[in-house]
Design a protein around this motif. Structure first.
Motif, PDB file in Angstrom:
ATOM      1  N   THR A  83       0.840  -1.210   0.000  1.00 50.74           N
ATOM      2  CA  THR A  83       0.000   0.000   0.000  1.00 50.74           C
ATOM      3  C   THR A  83       0.873   1.258   0.000  1.00 50.74           C
ATOM      4  N   ALA A  84       2.141   1.104  -0.389  1.00 49.54           N
ATOM      5  CA  ALA A  84       3.099   2.209  -0.275  1.00 49.54           C
ATOM      6  C   ALA A  84       2.801   3.377  -1.206  1.00 49.54           C
ATOM      7  N   PHE A  85       1.967   3.172  -2.212  1.00 47.75           N
ATOM      8  CA  PHE A  85       1.562   4.308  -3.046  1.00 47.75           C
ATOM      9  C   PHE A  85       0.522   5.161  -2.317  1.00 47.75           C
ATOM     10  N   GLU A  86      -0.562   4.550  -1.856  1.00 39.31           N
ATOM     11  CA  GLU A  86      -1.701   5.299  -1.324  1.00 39.31           C
ATOM     12  C   GLU A  86      -1.683   5.462   0.191  1.00 39.31           C
ATOM     13  N   HIS A  87      -0.756   4.864   0.886  1.00 41.93           N
ATOM     14  CA  HIS A  87      -0.649   4.981   2.347  1.00 41.93           C
ATOM     15  C   HIS A  87      -0.614   6.463   2.744  1.00 41.93           C
ATOM     16  N   LYS A  88      -1.100   6.778   3.955  1.00 45.16           N
ATOM     17  CA  LYS A  88      -1.125   8.182   4.388  1.00 45.16           C
ATOM     18  C   LYS A  88       0.274   8.793   4.433  1.00 45.16           C
ATOM     19  N   GLN A  89       1.290   7.946   4.543  1.00 43.47           N
ATOM     20  CA  GLN A  89       2.671   8.406   4.465  1.00 43.47           C
ATOM     21  C   GLN A  89       3.392   7.739   3.290  1.00 43.47           C
ATOM     22  N   GLY A  90       2.617   7.478   2.236  1.00 40.24           N
ATOM     23  CA  GLY A  90       3.156   6.813   1.057  1.00 40.24           C
ATOM     24  C   GLY A  90       3.532   7.777  -0.052  1.00 40.24           C
ATOM     25  N   PHE A  91       3.827   7.220  -1.207  1.00 36.12           N
ATOM     26  CA  PHE A  91       4.363   7.996  -2.331  1.00 36.12           C
ATOM     27  C   PHE A  91       3.472   9.173  -2.711  1.00 36.12           C
ATOM     28  N   PHE A  92       2.179   8.937  -2.923  1.00 37.55           N
ATOM     29  CA  PHE A  92       1.291  10.007  -3.386  1.00 37.55           C
ATOM     30  C   PHE A  92       1.212  11.153  -2.384  1.00 37.55           C
ATOM     31  N   ASN A  93       0.979  10.840  -1.130  1.00 37.35           N
ATOM     32  CA  ASN A  93       0.807  11.887  -0.125  1.00 37.35           C
ATOM     33  C   ASN A  93       2.104  12.602   0.221  1.00 37.35           C
ATOM     34  N   VAL A  94       3.211  11.867   0.249  1.00 34.02           N
ATOM     35  CA  VAL A  94       4.491  12.489   0.586  1.00 34.02           C
ATOM     36  C   VAL A  94       5.011  13.344  -0.567  1.00 34.02           C
ATOM     37  N   PHE A  95       4.950  12.813  -1.780  1.00 35.12           N
ATOM     38  CA  PHE A  95       5.513  13.533  -2.922  1.00 35.12           C
ATOM     39  C   PHE A  95       4.584  14.638  -3.428  1.00 35.12           C
ATOM     40  N   ASN A  96       3.281  14.421  -3.389  1.00 35.84           N
ATOM     41  CA  ASN A  96       2.341  15.394  -3.954  1.00 35.84           C
ATOM     42  C   ASN A  96       1.487  16.108  -2.921  1.00 35.84           C
ATOM     43  N   GLY A  97       1.076  15.407  -1.882  1.00 34.70           N
ATOM     44  CA  GLY A  97       0.207  15.998  -0.884  1.00 34.70           C
ATOM     45  C   GLY A  97      -1.258  15.692  -1.156  1.00 34.70           C
ATOM     46  N   THR A  98      -2.041  15.687  -0.110  1.00 35.99           N
ATOM     47  CA  THR A  98      -3.460  15.352  -0.195  1.00 35.99           C
ATOM     48  C   THR A  98      -4.183  16.204  -1.235  1.00 35.99           C
ATOM     49  N   GLY A  99      -4.941  15.532  -2.087  1.00 32.41           N
ATOM     50  CA  GLY A  99      -5.745  16.234  -3.084  1.00 32.41           C
ATOM     51  C   GLY A  99      -5.005  16.610  -4.356  1.00 32.41           C
ATOM     52  N   ASN A 100      -3.729  16.262  -4.440  1.00 32.73           N
ATOM     53  CA  ASN A 100      -2.926  16.657  -5.605  1.00 32.73           C
ATOM     54  C   ASN A 100      -2.490  15.464  -6.452  1.00 32.73           C
ATOM     55  N   PHE A 101      -3.310  14.411  -6.448  1.00 27.63           N
ATOM     56  CA  PHE A 101      -3.008  13.237  -7.271  1.00 27.63           C
ATOM     57  C   PHE A 101      -4.310  12.497  -7.554  1.00 27.63           C
ATOM     58  N   ASN A 102      -4.266  11.653  -8.586  1.00 27.37           N
ATOM     59  CA  ASN A 102      -5.448  10.879  -8.959  1.00 27.37           C
ATOM     60  C   ASN A 102      -5.014   9.503  -9.463  1.00 27.37           C
ATOM     61  N   PRO A 103      -4.969   8.502  -8.586  1.00 29.14           N
ATOM     62  CA  PRO A 103      -4.513   7.167  -8.983  1.00 29.14           C
ATOM     63  C   PRO A 103      -5.339   6.544 -10.102  1.00 29.14           C
ATOM     64  N   ASP A 104      -6.599   6.953 -10.243  1.00 29.69           N
ATOM     65  CA  ASP A 104      -7.443   6.377 -11.294  1.00 29.69           C
ATOM     66  C   ASP A 104      -6.825   6.558 -12.678  1.00 29.69           C
ATOM     67  N   ARG A 105      -6.072   7.623 -12.844  1.00 26.88           N
ATOM     68  CA  ARG A 105      -5.509   7.916 -14.164  1.00 26.88           C
ATOM     69  C   ARG A 105      -4.462   6.896 -14.589  1.00 26.88           C
ATOM     70  N   ILE A 106      -3.932   6.139 -13.639  1.00 26.43           N
ATOM     71  CA  ILE A 106      -2.987   5.079 -13.997  1.00 26.43           C
ATOM     72  C   ILE A 106      -3.687   3.999 -14.819  1.00 26.43           C
ATOM     73  N   PHE A 107      -4.926   3.716 -14.472  1.00 28.70           N
ATOM     74  CA  PHE A 107      -5.596   2.535 -15.011  1.00 28.70           C
ATOM     75  C   PHE A 107      -6.639   2.821 -16.085  1.00 28.70           C
ATOM     76  N   GLU A 108      -7.055   4.066 -16.231  1.00 27.66           N
ATOM     77  CA  GLU A 108      -8.071   4.393 -17.243  1.00 27.66           C
ATOM     78  C   GLU A 108      -7.545   4.086 -18.647  1.00 27.66           C
ATOM     79  N   ASP A 109      -8.273   3.259 -19.392  1.00 28.09           N
ATOM     80  CA  ASP A 109      -7.877   2.912 -20.766  1.00 28.09           C
ATOM     81  C   ASP A 109      -6.436   2.429 -20.844  1.00 28.09           C
ATOM     82  N   TRP A 110      -6.050   1.604 -19.894  1.00 28.99           N
ATOM     83  CA  TRP A 110      -4.678   1.087 -19.837  1.00 28.99           C
ATOM     84  C   TRP A 110      -4.268   0.492 -21.194  1.00 28.99           C
TER      85      TRP A 110
END
Length: 461
Positions: free
Chosen positions: A233-260
């Protein structure tokens, strides 16, 4: 799917997409695009291997012998997989002459090619195996980029390294046939190894970011294969990649998988090869100046003022009216554009030694100004536009403008002659002429090679 509603962690879902990738979806056009990108990356690696940053790196980590499973391209040296990946990948970015991508906000091929070459050389894999792994690596890293950019880019991270590492993991993990569980673990390991800040642009550290990315990504794969564990869960964890590198509300994991993989990212029009050895953000303006110089009749003595207008996002790291080193000159839009004006060309030699002190170029730089283009919106999907304006002493204003030019790609391909000119100019730095031509021909038929060692043997003088 959102982070809250996703049934599996991001790393697990991403690993599933990678290991189940259907290679028959890779069209002939995708093979061609990948082949040319790999050819281009090998070329710039051969040009960069003698740069001071690479020599100092090899001295620091002790690469000096002729034994080991992987070649240091452009030399007789060999090394371990991890050292070869690090050295070659640093060399591939040492001249900042490698391809780049708007969605990624960085350079898509250098995190992948040299680590894949080292691995394929050790494993005696085919050229087609390498191309397939490259396609999957590109798909992964650009999809991750879409989930975090452009906040990630604007915040100061160097996406080539911080995002490219996930492409390295996907490509190398696929080549080694990791299981889904192993791939998820490798991706999770990589979240702790991602690094690189733009404060070090214009120094030797920038290409080191890429070497570190390639080494760390490959290391994550090898660790996962050995049974190392990590928090998936190291991407979405509260202290994971998304939150640490971008901050809350500044990322959208759905875009990884849309129309893969539909369409494949490797076929995207927002990426391309560099025809000139300067920062990609300045290349549209360089191209426009060369076009203007070719099509208009005026002398340097006629020039009163030069105006360089770029997209706002391109200016942050290219607005440098007085670069103090050859590397800094690569990140000076003023230098690159005025060099194009003076020399009617921009070549590797223009960023070597004291070339950036050329008095004619400096005289033009003193007459130049740089600013954000008022017609190029911050949120525009096209962010590689540029306009150059030259005001003559008689008051005439000459200008050329392009709305979007992210390198030479599918929409604007380099001709065979241009490809050869760039590759030969780069490769001759470290290879004898016979190997330059032979390696170029092997790379043009990369998907036909049964053993990648047929190529790497030609890349060692």
């Amino acid at each position: 799917m959102s982070v809250a509603s996703r049934s599996d962690p991001v790393a697990v879902e991403l690993a599933r997409r990678i290991v189940s990738f259907e290679v028959d979806r890779i069209s002939e056009q995708a093979i061609e695009s990948s082949r040319l990108a790999i050819l281009d990356t090998v070329g710039v690696t051969l040009a960069g291997v003698n740069e001071a940053s690479v020599r100092k790196l090899m001295a620091a980590i002790g690469v000096s012998g002729e034994s080991g499973p992987a070649s240091i391209l452009g030399t007789r040296l060999r090394a371990t997989l991890l050292d070869a990946a690090m050295v070659n990948s640093t060399a591939s970015h040492a001249l900042d002459y490698d391809d780049f991508s708007q969605p990624m906000g960085g350079h898509q091929s250098v995190p992948l090619v040299c680590s894949l070459l080292a691995l394929a050389e050790q494993e005696a894999r085919s050229g087609l195996d390498l191309i397939r792994a490259y396609v999957i690596g590109i798909e992964t890293e650009i999809r991750v980029a879409r989930s975090v950019n452009f906040h990630h880019y604007d915040k100061g991270w160097h996406p080539t390294a911080t995002i490219g590492i996930f492409g390295t993991v996907a490509a190398c993990g696929y080549l080694l046939s990791l299981s889904q569980a192993q791939m998820a673990t490798a991706l999770a390991i990589a979240t702790s190894m991602a690094s690189g800040i733009k404060a070090n642009f214009g120094t030797m550290v920038k290409p080191l970011h890429v070497g570190q990315c390639a080494r760390n990504g490959l290391l994550a794969v090898l660790l996962a294969r050995e049974g190392f564990d990590a928090n998936t869960t190291a991407f979405e964890h509260k202290q994971g990649f998304f939150n640490v590198f971008n901050g809350t509300g500044n990322f959208n994991p759905d875009r990884i998988f849309e129309d893969w993989a539909d369409p494949l990212e490797v076929l995207g029009e927002q990426m391309g090869l560099k025809q000139f050895p300067s920062c990609g953000s300045a290349i549209p303006a360089v191209t426009m100046m060369l076009q203007l110089r070719k099509e208009e009749a005026f002398s340097l003595e006629d020039v009163q003022a030069i105006e360089i207008l770029l997209h706002k996002r391109r200016l942050v790291h290219t607005d440098d009216p007085d670069p103090g080193t050859p590397m800094a000159a690569k990140f000076s839009a003023q230098y690159a554009v005025c060099r194009a004006l003076v020399s009617q060309a921009v070549r590797i030699a223009d960023f070597e030694g004291d070339a950036f002190h050329d008095p004619e170029v400096r005289a033009m730089m003193a007459r130049s100004t740089t600013r954000a283009h008022p017609d190029m919106a911050d949120d525009s999907p096209n962010q590689f536009g540029a306009e150059v304006r030259v005001t003559l002493v008689n008051g005439t204003v000459l200008s050329r403008k392009v709305d979007n030019l992210p390198g030479r790609g599918i929409h604007y391909p380099m001709t065979p002659a241009e490809l050869w000119d760039k590759y030969s100019d780069c490769a001759q730095v470290s290879l004898p002429s016979a190997c330059v031509k032979a390696s170029f021909d092997r790379l043009l038929g990369l998907e036909k090679l049964r053993d990648i060692r047929e190529l790497t043997a030609l890349l060692r003088p």
